[in-house]
Structures are given as structure tokens and as C-alpha cells.
Motif scaffolding. Structure first.
Motif, mmCIF file in Angstrom:
data_model
loop_
_atom_site.group_PDB
_atom_site.id
_atom_site.type_symbol
_atom_site.label_atom_id
_atom_site.label_comp_id
_atom_site.label_asym_id
_atom_site.label_seq_id
_atom_site.Cartn_x
_atom_site.Cartn_y
_atom_site.Cartn_z
ATOM 1 N N GLY A 49 0.780 -1.225 0.000
ATOM 2 C CA GLY A 49 0.000 0.000 0.000
ATOM 3 C C GLY A 49 0.811 1.274 0.000
ATOM 4 N N HIS A 50 2.140 1.150 0.117
ATOM 5 C CA HIS A 50 3.026 2.320 0.138
ATOM 6 C C HIS A 50 2.671 3.271 1.277
ATOM 7 N N VAL A 51 2.315 2.716 2.417
ATOM 8 C CA VAL A 51 1.867 3.571 3.518
ATOM 9 C C VAL A 51 2.617 3.328 4.826
ATOM 10 N N LEU A 52 3.275 2.187 4.989
ATOM 11 C CA LEU A 52 3.878 1.864 6.274
ATOM 12 C C LEU A 52 5.057 2.780 6.589
ATOM 13 N N THR A 53 5.161 3.136 7.866
ATOM 14 C CA THR A 53 6.299 3.902 8.353
ATOM 15 C C THR A 53 6.906 3.164 9.542
ATOM 16 N N ARG A 54 8.006 3.687 10.039
ATOM 17 C CA ARG A 54 8.627 3.068 11.208
ATOM 18 C C ARG A 54 7.707 3.095 12.418
ATOM 19 N N ASP A 55 6.815 4.038 12.447
ATOM 20 C CA ASP A 55 5.874 4.115 13.561
ATOM 21 C C ASP A 55 4.860 2.979 13.540
ATOM 22 N N ASP A 56 4.752 2.281 12.416
ATOM 23 C CA ASP A 56 3.809 1.168 12.303
ATOM 24 C C ASP A 56 4.431 -0.169 12.676
ATOM 25 N N TYR A 57 5.770 -0.209 12.735
ATOM 26 C CA TYR A 57 6.427 -1.501 12.957
ATOM 27 C C TYR A 57 6.334 -1.905 14.430
ATOM 28 N N LEU A 58 5.968 -3.159 14.661
ATOM 29 C CA LEU A 58 5.795 -3.672 16.019
ATOM 30 C C LEU A 58 7.022 -4.464 16.432
ATOM 31 N N ASP A 59 7.759 -3.946 17.424
ATOM 32 C CA ASP A 59 8.905 -4.664 17.960
ATOM 33 C C ASP A 59 8.457 -5.690 18.994
ATOM 34 N N HIS A 60 9.329 -6.664 19.234
ATOM 35 C CA HIS A 60 9.002 -7.750 20.145
ATOM 36 C C HIS A 60 10.032 -7.829 21.268
ATOM 37 N N GLY A 61 9.551 -8.120 22.438
ATOM 38 C CA GLY A 61 10.414 -8.209 23.605
ATOM 39 C C GLY A 61 10.842 -9.620 23.929
ATOM 40 N N GLU A 62 10.702 -10.530 22.973
ATOM 41 C CA GLU A 62 11.162 -11.895 23.185
ATOM 42 C C GLU A 62 11.583 -12.502 21.840
ATOM 43 N N VAL A 63 12.421 -13.529 21.936
ATOM 44 C CA VAL A 63 13.058 -14.092 20.746
ATOM 45 C C VAL A 63 12.040 -14.635 19.749
ATOM 46 N N ALA A 64 11.089 -15.414 20.220
ATOM 47 C CA ALA A 64 10.168 -16.091 19.307
ATOM 48 C C ALA A 64 9.407 -15.085 18.441
ATOM 49 N N GLY A 65 8.907 -14.019 19.061
ATOM 50 C CA GLY A 65 8.174 -13.014 18.295
ATOM 51 C C GLY A 65 9.048 -12.296 17.304
ATOM 52 N N ALA A 66 10.297 -12.026 17.686
ATOM 53 C CA ALA A 66 11.222 -11.333 16.790
ATOM 54 C C ALA A 66 11.587 -12.197 15.589
ATOM 55 N N ILE A 67 11.791 -13.492 15.813
ATOM 56 C CA ILE A 67 12.099 -14.395 14.704
ATOM 57 C C ILE A 67 10.905 -14.515 13.773
ATOM 58 N N ALA A 68 9.700 -14.596 14.332
ATOM 59 C CA ALA A 68 8.495 -14.665 13.507
ATOM 60 C C ALA A 68 8.337 -13.392 12.670
ATOM 61 N N ALA A 69 8.667 -12.240 13.253
ATOM 62 C CA ALA A 69 8.571 -10.977 12.522
ATOM 63 C C ALA A 69 9.589 -10.934 11.379
ATOM 64 N N PHE A 70 10.790 -11.467 11.626
ATOM 65 C CA PHE A 70 11.792 -11.543 10.560
ATOM 66 C C PHE A 70 11.305 -12.443 9.430
ATOM 67 N N ASP A 71 10.769 -13.608 9.789
ATOM 68 C CA ASP A 71 10.255 -14.527 8.767
ATOM 69 C C ASP A 71 9.158 -13.865 7.933
ATOM 70 N N ALA A 72 8.273 -13.133 8.600
ATOM 71 C CA ALA A 72 7.177 -12.473 7.889
ATOM 72 C C ALA A 72 7.694 -11.377 6.960
ATOM 73 N N GLY A 73 8.651 -10.576 7.445
ATOM 74 C CA GLY A 73 9.212 -9.521 6.619
ATOM 75 C C GLY A 73 9.946 -10.074 5.407
ATOM 76 N N ALA A 74 10.729 -11.141 5.625
ATOM 77 C CA ALA A 74 11.467 -11.756 4.523
ATOM 78 C C ALA A 74 10.508 -12.355 3.493
ATOM 79 N N ALA A 75 9.444 -12.980 3.966
ATOM 80 C CA ALA A 75 8.464 -13.564 3.050
ATOM 81 C C ALA A 75 7.762 -12.481 2.241
ATOM 82 N N ALA A 76 7.457 -11.339 2.875
ATOM 83 C CA ALA A 76 6.798 -10.244 2.166
ATOM 84 C C ALA A 76 7.708 -9.668 1.089
ATOM 85 N N TRP A 77 8.993 -9.506 1.409
ATOM 86 C CA TRP A 77 9.935 -8.964 0.425
ATOM 87 C C TRP A 77 10.107 -9.942 -0.738
#
Length: 206
Positions: A117-145
Motif C-alpha cells: 500500500g506504500h503507507v507503512l512507516t517506522r511508527d507502524d512496525y511492532l517490535d518484540h520483547g522476546e526471541v520467538a516473536g522477533a524471529i516470527a517478525a523476521f520470517d514475515a518480513g522476509a516472506a513479504a519482500w
């Protein structure tokens, strides 16, 4: 069919992505010679380990930014240490949590500003305070790219300046093929840094 010039870059991306994913989560990774090397699971203590004073990391928003950072990027309970340009000099050493968040945000936003949508900014990105969530977020970002790259079926797109409108880099000034190359370099060098920090953490325990 994707353009022939994109094929080797996509293969390189897939290689670097798998190596980092395996290095993060195990249970084994390719040592480089085809043999499997055991990789232990990463605990939160290692994820947030600060090997030197003054590190930048991912922190609870209520705790505020770390040394020399002026704000916590992202949304939600956790955020990544950040500062406006020009960044502090010398650059702060960054934790695994910071580096993985940086990679995941970059992949997520670049995917959106290429084929979303050409709309996301850094303010939209959700960080995670634990390993599992951060790895899942990386997998999702890599899959989207990767999905965004697979949507390229016209060779002329690779030479189109500004095809990716990612707002935090020079994408608007570069041919798309250079952006793809740069994303690979980010993944390769930050992946190597994360692997080295894991090695240092293991050596520290011994």
C-alpha cells in the motif's frame, strides 16, 4: 517469469535468509561445507545481551531510550533505540535484538513500498520483547519482500528509478535492481554480525 537478472539476486537472498534463520533458531545450520553444525536455541538473555557499555537495543517503552538514543522507534510496548540524523558518532554497538529488528523492519517496509500500500512507516512496525516473536517478525518480513520480488515480471522494472518508495533510504534515487542488491547486502552483513555475537556469547559462558 521473473527477469533473468533477478534470478541470481533472489537465490542469494534465499541463501542468506536461510542461513540467518537457521543460525537464529537451529537446531542445525549449514557450516559452509555441507555439514550440519548444531545451534542451540537463543534465550532472551542472549537476544538482549549487551557485550559493551552503551549498547543500543530493543527496550520497553516505559523505560525510555538507551544511551545516546533520543527515542524508541516503532509502536507497542517495545521499541528500538534510535536518533535522528546525524546519528551518534562513533556508532553505538547494537544487540542481536536491535539488529534483527532493523532487518525485519527494513524488509517489511520495503515490501510495502514496492508491492503493497506504500503507507507503512517506522511508527507502524511492532517490535518484540522476546526471541520467538522477533524471529516470527523476521520470517514475515522476509516472506513479504520475497513475494514482492516474485511479482516482478518485466525486466524494465529493474532499471526503474524510484520503483521502491521506501522512505528511509536512497530507493527513490536508485534503479530497483540496485535496491534489491542492497537488501541482500544488508541481510548478509547483519546476519554475519548476529552470528558473531552468538559466538561471542557462547564463548563468554565458557
Amino acid at each position: 517469469m521473473i527477469p533473468s537478472r533477478l534470478v541470481p539476486l533472489l537465490k542469494q537472498f534465499d541463501f542468506a535468509r536461510k542461513r540467518l534463520a537457521d543460525r537464529l533458531a537451529g537446531p542445525v545450520m549449514d557450516s559452509g561445507d555441507g555439514a550440519d553444525t548444531e545451534v542451540g536455541p537463543m534465550a532472551d538473555a542472549e537476544f538482549f545481551w549487551e557485550p559493551v557499555p552503551g549498547c543500543w537495543s530493543v527496550r520497553r517503552r516505559v523505560d525510555g531510550p538507551g544511551p545516546r538514543a533520543t527515542f524508541l522507534a516503532g509502536r507497542g510496548e517495545w521499541g528500538r533505540d534510535a536518533a535522528p540524523y546525524p546519528h551518534p558518532w562513533p556508532p553505538p554497538f547494537t544487540t542481536i535484538a536491535w539488529r534483527l529488528s532493523h532487518l525485519s523492519e527494513m524488509l517489511t517496509l520495503r515490501a510495502d513500498h514496492t508491492a503493497g500500500g506504500h503507507v507503512l512507516t517506522r511508527d507502524d512496525y511492532l517490535d518484540h520483547g522476546e526471541v520467538a516473536g522477533a524471529i516470527a517478525a523476521f520470517d514475515a518480513g522476509a516472506a513479504a519482500w520475497r513475494k514482492a520480488l516474485l511479482g516482478i515480471d518485466d525486466d524494465s522494472v529493474l532499471d526503474t528509478v524510484g520503483y521502491c518508495a521506501y522512505p528511509h533510504g536512497s530507493d527513490a534515487e536508485e534503479p530497483f535492481v540496485d535496491v534489491v542488491w542492497w537488501v541482500n547486502q544488508e541481510l548478509l552483513h547483519h546476519g554475519a554480525e548476529i552470528a558473531l555475537i552468538r559466538d561471542l556469547y557462547r564463548a563468554r559462558q565458557r
